[in-house]
Design an enzyme around this catalytic site. Structure first.
Site, short mmCIF file in Angstrom:
data_model
loop_
_atom_site.label_atom_id
_atom_site.label_comp_id
_atom_site.label_asym_id
_atom_site.label_seq_id
_atom_site.Cartn_x
_atom_site.Cartn_y
_atom_site.Cartn_z
N LYS A 48 0.81 -1.21 0.00
CA LYS A 48 0.00 0.00 0.00
C LYS A 48 0.85 1.27 0.00
O LYS A 48 0.39 2.32 -0.43
CB LYS A 48 -0.97 0.00 1.19
CG LYS A 48 -1.88 -1.23 1.26
CD LYS A 48 -2.49 -1.59 -0.06
CE LYS A 48 -3.44 -2.78 -0.06
NZ LYS A 48 -2.90 -4.05 0.45
N TYR A 262 -12.20 -14.75 3.19
CA TYR A 262 -11.20 -13.70 3.40
C TYR A 262 -10.72 -13.70 4.86
O TYR A 262 -11.54 -13.67 5.79
CB TYR A 262 -11.79 -12.33 3.06
CG TYR A 262 -10.86 -11.19 3.42
CD1 TYR A 262 -9.91 -10.74 2.51
CD2 TYR A 262 -10.89 -10.61 4.68
CE1 TYR A 262 -9.03 -9.73 2.84
CE2 TYR A 262 -10.01 -9.60 5.03
CZ TYR A 262 -9.08 -9.17 4.11
OH TYR A 262 -8.21 -8.17 4.46
N TYR A 288 -2.96 -12.59 2.96
CA TYR A 288 -2.64 -12.32 1.55
C TYR A 288 -1.48 -13.18 1.03
O TYR A 288 -1.67 -14.06 0.20
CB TYR A 288 -2.29 -10.84 1.37
CG TYR A 288 -3.43 -9.91 1.65
CD1 TYR A 288 -4.39 -9.66 0.67
CD2 TYR A 288 -3.57 -9.27 2.87
CE1 TYR A 288 -5.45 -8.80 0.91
CE2 TYR A 288 -4.62 -8.41 3.13
CZ TYR A 288 -5.56 -8.18 2.14
OH TYR A 288 -6.61 -7.34 2.39
C1 LIG Z 1 -3.70 -5.29 0.32
C2 LIG Z 1 -2.74 -6.41 0.28
C3 LIG Z 1 -2.65 -7.25 -0.84
C4 LIG Z 1 -3.57 -7.15 -2.02
O1 LIG Z 1 -3.34 -6.04 -2.81
P1 LIG Z 1 -4.55 -5.38 -3.59
O2 LIG Z 1 -3.96 -4.25 -4.30
O3 LIG Z 1 -5.56 -5.01 -2.54
O4 LIG Z 1 -5.12 -6.42 -4.51
C5 LIG Z 1 -1.68 -8.23 -0.85
N1 LIG Z 1 -0.85 -8.40 0.20
C6 LIG Z 1 -0.93 -7.63 1.29
C7 LIG Z 1 0.01 -7.92 2.40
C8 LIG Z 1 -1.86 -6.61 1.38
O5 LIG Z 1 -1.92 -5.86 2.48
#
Ligand SMILES: *Cc1c(COP(=O)(O)O)cnc(C)c1O
Length: 332
Positions: A48, A262, A288
């Site tokens: 992010k 999720y 993730y």
């Molecule tokens: C938000 C996030 C993702 C996914 O990315 P997106 O752009 O939301 O698809 C992957 N890994 C981590 C650790 C994240 O925080």
């Protein structure tokens, strides 16, 4: 493409390293490299931060004094947004959706939540299934009523402006691979709110790099995920002045590894965390990157990457691991 045309606030330690994974490669029988976007630096790093460089750039141009965003309780996006706001003297209003239903003490207060509070963000919690777009608008209206100037960042920072961060990452990966004389056959990434996946696809398309990206879904089913990514990749390419650069076939998501849902952990996710940690000392997260690695491991064992050089994009999230301490710890 010329990213200097877009407002940007530097937040990340860039470029992040592109490194081999020798022991994991041997374990899986695939030539694996890792792009270390867990090392972007801000508040522990993660994907992010790249998006926030462009989003915060736009917020500053618009004269905002408050960042407003939302995410799941253990959102890494929210943590990095709270940190970016703190570092630039802005207020931060966040809305946390109780999406997983977990009431575990660690989940509710530790990990990312602890850091959100450390950075001084104001937190409002709403039940799972809430209309998060409407909740963002409610909070933005409150800020305006108090005389503030909000800048609303969508969940995950995933709009075309945020995705520019991953256009830049695509450029970075290609430059690094060229310097190493290492042709890349495929990039694998977790795909959630879609900005990371879409930005990579748009960046590679605009460059004409011809490197396929495989997104491993963490929430939505395949059809929905691919539609979300395709739309955002097209919007991002359009923002770069190349509206026709992205074609349908460039967007591929495999959503077979979500498990129960999720943010819900299963044994294969824990196995993936353990394997990455005990081969190349890579710390993944349960929401993730652990799910993406669960998928990568299964696909590698099924021979899907035969004779390929694969780059795994490490999107961060290790801070979220501490939100799952009481759940995962006993199983190690
Ligand atoms: C938000 C996030 C993702 C996914 O990315 P997106 O752009 O939301 O698809 C992957 N890994 C981590 C650790 C994240 O925080």
């Amino acid at each position: 493409m010329h990213l200097a045309r877009f407002p940007r606030v530097r937040l990340a330690h860039l470029p992040t390293p592109l490194e081999p994974l020798p022991r994991l490669s041997e374990a899986l029988g695939v030539e694996l490299w890792i792009k270390r976007d867990d090392c972007t630096g801000l508040a522990g790093g993660g994907n992010k931060t790249r998006k926030l460089e462009f989003l915060l750039g736009q917020a500053m141009v618009e004269g905002a004094d408050t960042l407003v965003t939302q995410g799941a309780v253990q959102s890494n996006h929210v943590r990095q947004t709270a940190a970016a706001a703190a570092a630039h003297g802005l207020n931060c209003e966040i809305i946390l959706e109780e999406r997983t239903g977990s009431r575990a003490e660690d989940y509710v207060w530790n990990g990312n939540v602890l850091m959100d509070r450390l950075f001084g963000a104001t937190i409002r919690r709403v039940p799972g299934g809430s209309d998060m777009v409407a909740e963002l608008e409610t909070t933005a209206a409150d800020v305006r009523r108090r005389g503030g100037k909000p800048y609303v960042i969508p969940g995950g920072g995933s709009n075309a402006i945020g995705a520019l961060g991953y256009v830049d990452c695509a450029r970075e990966i290609v430059v690094q691979a060229d310097e190493l004389d290492m042709p890349i056959d495929r990039i694998v990434t977790a795909t959630g709110s879609a900005g990371t996946h879409a930005g990579l696809v748009a960046g590679l398309a605009v460059m004409g790099a011809d490197i396929p990206v495989l997104g491993i879904g963490v929430r939505a089913p395949k059809e929905k995920q691919e539609a979300n990514v395709l739309k955002l990749a097209r919007d991002t390419a359009a923002l770069l002045g190349r509206p026709d650069a992205v074609t349908d076939d460039m967007v591929v998501a495999d959503c077979d590894y979500v498990g129960e849902g999720y943010g819900l952990v299963d044994q294969a996710v824990i196995d993936a965390l353990v394997l990455a940690a005990r081969t190349d000392a890579i710390v993944l997260d349960p929401v993730y990157t652990g799910k993406a690695m669960k998928g990568l491991i299964a696909l590698a064992r099924a021979g899907r990457f035969e004779n390929e050089t694969v780059v795994f994009l490490h999107t961060g999230g290790a801070q979220g691991l501490f939100g799952y301490g009481s759940e995962i710890g006993p199983q190690l």
